[in-house]
Design an enzyme around this catalytic site. Structure first.
Site, PDB file in Angstrom:
ATOM      1  N   TYR A  53      20.991  46.311  59.323  1.00  0.00           N
ATOM      2  CA  TYR A  53      19.745  45.573  59.089  1.00  0.00           C
ATOM      3  C   TYR A  53      19.980  44.592  57.939  1.00  0.00           C
ATOM      4  O   TYR A  53      19.845  44.907  56.751  1.00  0.00           O
ATOM      5  CB  TYR A  53      18.576  46.520  58.791  1.00  0.00           C
ATOM      6  N   SER A 206      10.531  50.324  67.529  1.00  0.00           N
ATOM      7  CA  SER A 206       9.592  49.261  67.923  1.00  0.00           C
ATOM      8  C   SER A 206       8.382  49.872  68.626  1.00  0.00           C
ATOM      9  O   SER A 206       8.023  49.464  69.727  1.00  0.00           O
ATOM     10  CB  SER A 206      10.268  48.214  68.810  1.00  0.00           C
ATOM     11  N   GLY A 210       7.419  45.615  68.803  1.00  0.00           N
ATOM     12  CA  GLY A 210       8.032  44.530  68.053  1.00  0.00           C
ATOM     13  C   GLY A 210       7.066  43.381  67.850  1.00  0.00           C
ATOM     14  O   GLY A 210       7.448  42.243  67.663  1.00  0.00           O
TER      15      GLY A 210
END
Ligand SMILES: NC(=O)c1ccc[n+]([C@@H]2O[C@H](COP(=O)([O-])OP(=O)(O)OC[C@H]3O[C@@H](n4cnc5c(N)ncnc54)[C@H](OP(=O)(O)O)[C@@H]3O)[C@@H](O)[C@H]2O)c1
Length: 284
Positions: A53, A206, A210
Protein backbone atom coordinates in the site's frame (compact mmCIF):
# COMPACT_ATOMS: atom_id res chain seq x y z
CA UNK A 1 -17.56 -1.47 20.31
CA UNK A 2 -18.61 -5.14 20.09
CA UNK A 3 -15.72 -7.56 19.70
CA UNK A 4 -14.91 -10.66 17.69
CA UNK A 5 -11.97 -13.04 17.41
CA UNK A 6 -9.16 -13.65 14.94
CA UNK A 7 -7.38 -16.75 16.17
CA UNK A 8 -6.20 -16.01 19.70
CA UNK A 9 -6.78 -12.24 19.38
CA UNK A 10 -9.85 -10.29 20.46
CA UNK A 11 -10.55 -7.51 17.97
CA UNK A 12 -13.27 -4.95 17.30
CA UNK A 13 -16.23 -6.21 15.25
CA UNK A 14 -15.22 -3.74 12.51
CA UNK A 15 -11.64 -3.01 11.46
CA UNK A 16 -9.96 -0.16 9.60
CA UNK A 17 -8.64 -0.71 6.07
CA UNK A 18 -5.54 1.43 5.69
CA UNK A 19 -5.10 1.37 1.91
CA UNK A 20 -6.62 4.84 1.12
CA UNK A 21 -3.83 6.53 3.13
CA UNK A 22 -1.18 5.48 0.66
CA UNK A 23 -2.23 5.19 -2.97
CA UNK A 24 -1.87 7.75 -5.75
CA UNK A 25 -4.70 10.07 -4.59
CA UNK A 26 -3.85 9.84 -0.91
CA UNK A 27 -4.51 12.46 1.77
CA UNK A 28 -1.69 14.12 3.70
CA UNK A 29 0.03 11.89 6.26
CA UNK A 30 -1.35 14.21 8.98
CA UNK A 31 -4.89 13.47 7.83
CA UNK A 32 -4.11 9.73 7.61
CA UNK A 33 -2.78 9.71 11.16
CA UNK A 34 -5.80 11.70 12.40
CA UNK A 35 -8.03 9.09 10.76
CA UNK A 36 -6.20 6.20 12.46
CA UNK A 37 -6.55 8.04 15.78
CA UNK A 38 -10.28 8.55 15.17
CA UNK A 39 -10.63 4.82 14.48
CA UNK A 40 -8.82 3.93 17.69
CA UNK A 41 -10.90 6.40 19.71
CA UNK A 42 -14.03 4.80 18.24
CA UNK A 43 -12.89 1.45 19.65
CA UNK A 44 -11.37 -0.10 16.54
CA UNK A 45 -8.59 -2.53 17.46
CA UNK A 46 -7.91 -4.12 14.05
CA UNK A 47 -5.97 -2.27 11.35
CA UNK A 48 -5.38 -3.84 7.95
CA UNK A 49 -2.30 -2.79 6.00
CA UNK A 50 0.22 -4.18 3.48
CA UNK A 51 3.76 -3.43 2.41
CA UNK A 52 2.43 -2.76 -1.11
CA UNK A 53 0.00 0.00 0.00
CA UNK A 54 2.13 2.77 -1.44
CA UNK A 55 2.84 4.50 -4.71
CA UNK A 56 5.48 1.84 -5.32
CA UNK A 57 9.23 1.88 -5.76
CA UNK A 58 10.91 3.88 -2.98
CA UNK A 59 7.51 4.55 -1.43
CA UNK A 60 7.00 0.81 -0.60
CA UNK A 61 5.85 0.42 2.99
CA UNK A 62 4.29 3.90 3.21
CA UNK A 63 1.13 2.49 4.82
CA UNK A 64 2.98 0.40 7.41
CA UNK A 65 5.16 3.39 8.36
CA UNK A 66 2.12 5.65 8.70
CA UNK A 67 0.28 3.16 10.90
CA UNK A 68 3.34 2.58 13.08
CA UNK A 69 3.66 6.36 13.50
CA UNK A 70 -0.04 6.72 14.32
CA UNK A 71 0.13 4.00 16.97
CA UNK A 72 3.24 5.55 18.50
CA UNK A 73 1.65 8.99 18.77
CA UNK A 74 -1.67 7.66 20.14
CA UNK A 75 -2.46 8.28 23.81
CA UNK A 76 -3.98 4.79 24.26
CA UNK A 77 -2.40 1.35 24.56
CA UNK A 78 -1.15 0.14 21.14
CA UNK A 79 -0.60 -3.38 22.46
CA UNK A 80 -4.38 -3.85 22.34
CA UNK A 81 -4.41 -3.24 18.57
CA UNK A 82 -3.92 -6.05 16.07
CA UNK A 83 -2.04 -4.81 13.00
CA UNK A 84 -2.62 -7.18 10.11
CA UNK A 85 -0.15 -6.74 7.30
CA UNK A 86 0.50 -8.65 4.09
CA UNK A 87 3.28 -9.74 1.76
CA UNK A 88 3.22 -11.04 -1.79
CA UNK A 89 2.16 -7.97 -3.79
CA UNK A 90 4.69 -5.65 -5.40
CA UNK A 91 4.26 -2.15 -6.82
CA UNK A 92 7.19 -1.38 -9.09
CA UNK A 93 6.34 2.35 -9.22
CA UNK A 94 4.66 2.51 -12.63
CA UNK A 95 1.14 2.35 -11.19
CA UNK A 96 0.85 -1.42 -11.65
CA UNK A 97 0.34 -4.19 -9.08
CA UNK A 98 2.44 -7.36 -9.52
CA UNK A 99 2.66 -10.52 -7.44
CA UNK A 100 5.69 -12.30 -6.01
CA UNK A 101 4.99 -15.44 -4.00
CA UNK A 102 8.50 -16.87 -4.01
CA UNK A 103 9.49 -18.04 -0.51
CA UNK A 104 12.74 -16.04 -0.53
CA UNK A 105 10.85 -12.89 -1.52
CA UNK A 106 8.23 -13.43 1.23
CA UNK A 107 10.97 -13.82 3.83
CA UNK A 108 12.58 -10.52 2.80
CA UNK A 109 9.17 -8.80 2.68
CA UNK A 110 8.27 -10.03 6.17
CA UNK A 111 11.57 -8.85 7.62
CA UNK A 112 11.13 -5.42 6.01
CA UNK A 113 7.58 -5.19 7.41
CA UNK A 114 8.84 -6.09 10.90
CA UNK A 115 11.29 -3.20 10.70
CA UNK A 116 8.73 -0.69 9.46
CA UNK A 117 6.14 -1.69 12.06
CA UNK A 118 8.82 -1.67 14.76
CA UNK A 119 7.70 -4.99 16.30
CA UNK A 120 9.41 -8.28 17.11
CA UNK A 121 6.55 -10.32 15.66
CA UNK A 122 3.79 -9.39 13.22
CA UNK A 123 0.37 -9.93 14.85
CA UNK A 124 -1.31 -11.27 11.68
CA UNK A 125 0.68 -11.83 8.49
CA UNK A 126 -1.42 -12.48 5.40
CA UNK A 127 -0.26 -13.94 2.09
CA UNK A 128 -1.64 -11.18 -0.14
CA UNK A 129 -2.44 -12.99 -3.40
CA UNK A 130 -1.54 -16.35 -4.99
CA UNK A 131 1.30 -16.12 -7.52
CA UNK A 132 0.48 -18.21 -10.61
CA UNK A 133 4.22 -18.80 -11.16
CA UNK A 134 4.83 -20.29 -7.70
CA UNK A 135 3.12 -23.40 -6.27
CA UNK A 136 0.72 -22.21 -3.55
CA UNK A 137 2.15 -24.74 -1.09
CA UNK A 138 5.61 -23.17 -1.44
CA UNK A 139 4.36 -19.67 -0.59
CA UNK A 140 2.28 -20.96 2.33
CA UNK A 141 5.20 -23.11 3.45
CA UNK A 142 7.20 -19.91 3.98
CA UNK A 143 4.34 -18.39 5.97
CA UNK A 144 4.58 -21.42 8.28
CA UNK A 145 8.35 -21.08 8.52
CA UNK A 146 8.03 -17.41 9.47
CA UNK A 147 5.58 -18.40 12.20
CA UNK A 148 7.85 -21.21 13.43
CA UNK A 149 10.69 -18.69 13.66
CA UNK A 150 8.55 -16.35 15.80
CA UNK A 151 8.47 -13.54 13.22
CA UNK A 152 4.71 -13.92 12.79
CA UNK A 153 2.14 -14.66 15.52
CA UNK A 154 -0.78 -15.64 13.29
CA UNK A 155 -1.12 -16.47 9.58
CA UNK A 156 -3.90 -15.43 7.21
CA UNK A 157 -4.48 -15.63 3.47
CA UNK A 158 -6.12 -13.30 0.98
CA UNK A 159 -7.73 -13.60 -2.45
CA UNK A 160 -8.02 -17.35 -1.92
CA UNK A 161 -10.46 -19.91 -3.30
CA UNK A 162 -12.10 -22.61 -1.19
CA UNK A 163 -9.55 -25.09 -2.55
CA UNK A 164 -6.69 -22.78 -1.57
CA UNK A 165 -8.16 -22.28 1.91
CA UNK A 166 -8.14 -26.05 2.38
CA UNK A 167 -4.63 -26.41 0.94
CA UNK A 168 -3.27 -23.64 3.15
CA UNK A 169 -4.87 -25.17 6.24
CA UNK A 170 -3.14 -28.47 5.52
CA UNK A 171 0.20 -26.63 5.84
CA UNK A 172 -0.28 -24.08 8.61
CA UNK A 173 -2.96 -22.92 11.04
CA UNK A 174 -4.91 -20.27 9.09
CA UNK A 175 -6.87 -17.83 11.26
CA UNK A 176 -8.33 -15.53 8.58
CA UNK A 177 -9.28 -15.21 4.92
CA UNK A 178 -9.47 -11.74 3.34
CA UNK A 179 -11.42 -11.65 0.06
CA UNK A 180 -13.30 -9.03 -1.92
CA UNK A 181 -16.94 -8.93 -0.81
CA UNK A 182 -19.55 -6.16 -1.02
CA UNK A 183 -23.18 -5.70 -2.07
CA UNK A 184 -22.06 -5.39 -5.68
CA UNK A 185 -19.38 -8.13 -5.51
CA UNK A 186 -20.57 -11.32 -3.87
CA UNK A 187 -18.58 -14.00 -5.68
CA UNK A 188 -16.73 -14.93 -2.46
CA UNK A 189 -19.94 -16.16 -0.84
CA UNK A 190 -18.50 -19.72 -1.03
CA UNK A 191 -15.30 -18.72 0.80
CA UNK A 192 -17.34 -16.80 3.38
CA UNK A 193 -19.45 -19.90 4.08
CA UNK A 194 -16.33 -22.10 4.23
CA UNK A 195 -14.84 -19.77 6.84
CA UNK A 196 -18.11 -19.81 8.79
CA UNK A 197 -18.05 -23.61 8.75
CA UNK A 198 -14.44 -23.68 9.93
CA UNK A 199 -14.90 -20.90 12.50
CA UNK A 200 -12.11 -18.77 11.02
CA UNK A 201 -12.39 -15.03 10.42
CA UNK A 202 -13.59 -13.76 7.03
CA UNK A 203 -12.43 -10.18 6.32
CA UNK A 204 -14.36 -8.66 3.40
CA UNK A 205 -12.10 -6.24 1.51
CA UNK A 206 -13.58 -3.22 -0.26
CA UNK A 207 -16.77 -3.95 1.73
CA UNK A 208 -18.28 -0.71 0.44
CA UNK A 209 -17.41 -1.61 -3.11
CA UNK A 210 -14.42 0.72 -3.19
CA UNK A 211 -16.83 3.61 -3.37
CA UNK A 212 -16.84 6.94 -1.64
CA UNK A 213 -20.52 7.69 -1.94
CA UNK A 214 -23.60 5.54 -1.52
CA UNK A 215 -25.15 6.48 -4.83
CA UNK A 216 -22.35 4.59 -6.55
CA UNK A 217 -23.75 1.35 -5.16
CA UNK A 218 -26.13 1.67 -8.10
CA UNK A 219 -29.90 1.96 -8.37
CA UNK A 220 -30.24 -1.80 -7.89
CA UNK A 221 -29.13 -1.07 -4.34
CA UNK A 222 -31.65 1.67 -3.55
CA UNK A 223 -32.79 -0.59 -0.72
CA UNK A 224 -29.57 0.28 1.18
CA UNK A 225 -30.61 3.96 1.03
CA UNK A 226 -34.21 3.13 2.03
CA UNK A 227 -33.10 1.16 5.09
CA UNK A 228 -30.59 3.91 5.91
CA UNK A 229 -33.33 6.54 5.77
CA UNK A 230 -35.53 4.45 8.05
CA UNK A 231 -32.77 4.36 10.69
CA UNK A 232 -31.44 7.89 10.09
CA UNK A 233 -27.95 6.56 9.29
CA UNK A 234 -25.72 6.31 6.21
CA UNK A 235 -26.12 3.52 3.63
CA UNK A 236 -22.49 2.59 4.33
CA UNK A 237 -23.45 1.86 7.94
CA UNK A 238 -26.35 -0.26 6.72
CA UNK A 239 -24.03 -2.13 4.36
CA UNK A 240 -21.58 -2.97 7.15
CA UNK A 241 -24.33 -3.94 9.61
CA UNK A 242 -25.87 -6.23 6.99
CA UNK A 243 -22.48 -7.85 6.39
CA UNK A 244 -21.94 -8.44 10.11
CA UNK A 245 -25.19 -10.38 10.18
CA UNK A 246 -24.19 -12.78 7.39
CA UNK A 247 -22.04 -14.93 9.70
CA UNK A 248 -20.41 -14.48 13.09
CA UNK A 249 -16.93 -14.81 11.53
CA UNK A 250 -17.35 -11.73 9.30
CA UNK A 251 -15.14 -8.76 10.24
CA UNK A 252 -15.40 -5.98 7.62
CA UNK A 253 -12.38 -3.70 7.13
CA UNK A 254 -13.79 -0.52 5.53
CA UNK A 255 -11.20 1.85 4.15
CA UNK A 256 -11.25 5.51 5.12
CA UNK A 257 -9.21 8.61 4.56
CA UNK A 258 -11.18 10.91 6.87
CA UNK A 259 -12.03 10.73 10.59
CA UNK A 260 -15.75 11.29 9.82
CA UNK A 261 -16.07 8.22 7.61
CA UNK A 262 -14.35 5.77 9.94
CA UNK A 263 -16.40 7.05 12.91
CA UNK A 264 -19.53 6.48 10.86
CA UNK A 265 -18.41 3.00 9.80
CA UNK A 266 -17.47 2.01 13.35
CA UNK A 267 -21.01 2.82 14.50
CA UNK A 268 -22.33 0.04 12.24
CA UNK A 269 -21.35 -2.46 14.93
CA UNK A 270 -24.24 -1.12 17.03
CA UNK A 271 -26.83 -0.85 14.27
CA UNK A 272 -29.61 -3.44 14.61
CA UNK A 273 -31.44 -4.39 11.44
CA UNK A 274 -34.70 -6.34 11.39
CA UNK A 275 -34.97 -9.77 9.78
CA UNK A 276 -37.12 -8.24 7.06
CA UNK A 277 -34.51 -5.56 6.33
CA UNK A 278 -31.72 -8.13 6.21
CA UNK A 279 -33.68 -10.26 3.77
CA UNK A 280 -34.35 -7.26 1.50
CA UNK A 281 -30.67 -6.27 1.54
CA UNK A 282 -29.53 -9.82 0.79
CA UNK A 283 -31.92 -10.02 -2.15
CA UNK A 284 -30.79 -6.69 -3.65
N1 LIG B 1 -6.49 -8.11 0.21
C1 LIG B 1 -6.61 -7.38 -0.87
O1 LIG B 1 -6.24 -7.77 -1.99
C2 LIG B 1 -7.22 -6.02 -0.73
C3 LIG B 1 -7.57 -5.28 -1.86
C4 LIG B 1 -8.16 -4.02 -1.70
C5 LIG B 1 -8.38 -3.54 -0.40
N2 LIG B 1 -8.00 -4.29 0.69
C6 LIG B 1 -8.23 -3.80 2.08
O2 LIG B 1 -9.61 -3.53 2.24
C7 LIG B 1 -9.76 -2.22 2.75
C8 LIG B 1 -11.09 -1.64 2.33
O3 LIG B 1 -11.18 -1.55 0.94
P1 LIG B 1 -11.17 -0.15 0.15
O4 LIG B 1 -10.50 0.86 0.99
O5 LIG B 1 -10.67 -0.46 -1.20
O6 LIG B 1 -12.69 0.18 -0.11
P2 LIG B 1 -14.05 0.35 0.73
O7 LIG B 1 -13.80 0.05 2.17
O8 LIG B 1 -15.08 -0.42 0.03
O9 LIG B 1 -14.34 1.89 0.52
C9 LIG B 1 -13.49 2.86 1.03
C10 LIG B 1 -14.03 4.23 0.72
O10 LIG B 1 -15.35 4.35 1.21
C11 LIG B 1 -15.51 5.59 1.87
N3 LIG B 1 -16.20 5.35 3.13
C12 LIG B 1 -15.80 4.52 4.13
N4 LIG B 1 -16.69 4.54 5.15
C13 LIG B 1 -17.65 5.42 4.79
C14 LIG B 1 -18.82 5.89 5.42
N5 LIG B 1 -19.18 5.43 6.63
N6 LIG B 1 -19.58 6.81 4.75
C15 LIG B 1 -19.21 7.26 3.53
N7 LIG B 1 -18.11 6.85 2.88
C16 LIG B 1 -17.34 5.94 3.51
C17 LIG B 1 -14.14 6.15 2.17
O11 LIG B 1 -14.16 7.50 1.80
P3 LIG B 1 -13.10 8.58 2.33
O12 LIG B 1 -11.82 8.23 1.63
O13 LIG B 1 -13.68 9.86 1.89
O14 LIG B 1 -12.96 8.42 3.80
C18 LIG B 1 -13.20 5.29 1.37
O15 LIG B 1 -12.54 6.01 0.35
C19 LIG B 1 -8.55 -1.48 2.18
O16 LIG B 1 -8.33 -0.27 2.83
C20 LIG B 1 -7.48 -2.49 2.38
O17 LIG B 1 -7.04 -2.49 3.73
C21 LIG B 1 -7.45 -5.51 0.54
Amino acid sequence: MRTNHIGEATVSAIGLGGMPFSLEDRPTDEQGIATVHAALEAGITLIDTADAYSQGGDDTGHNERLIAQALKSWSGDPSEVLVATKGGHVRPGDGSWQVDGRPEYLRDACEASLGRLGVEAIGLYQFHRPDPDVPYAESIGMMKQLQDEGKVRMVGISNATVTQIDEARSIVDIVSVQNQFSPSYRSSEGELQRCAGLGIAFLPWSPLGGISSASKLGSRYDVFQEVADAHGVSPQQVCLAWMLGLASVVIPIPGSSRPETIRDSAAAADLDLSEDERARLSAA
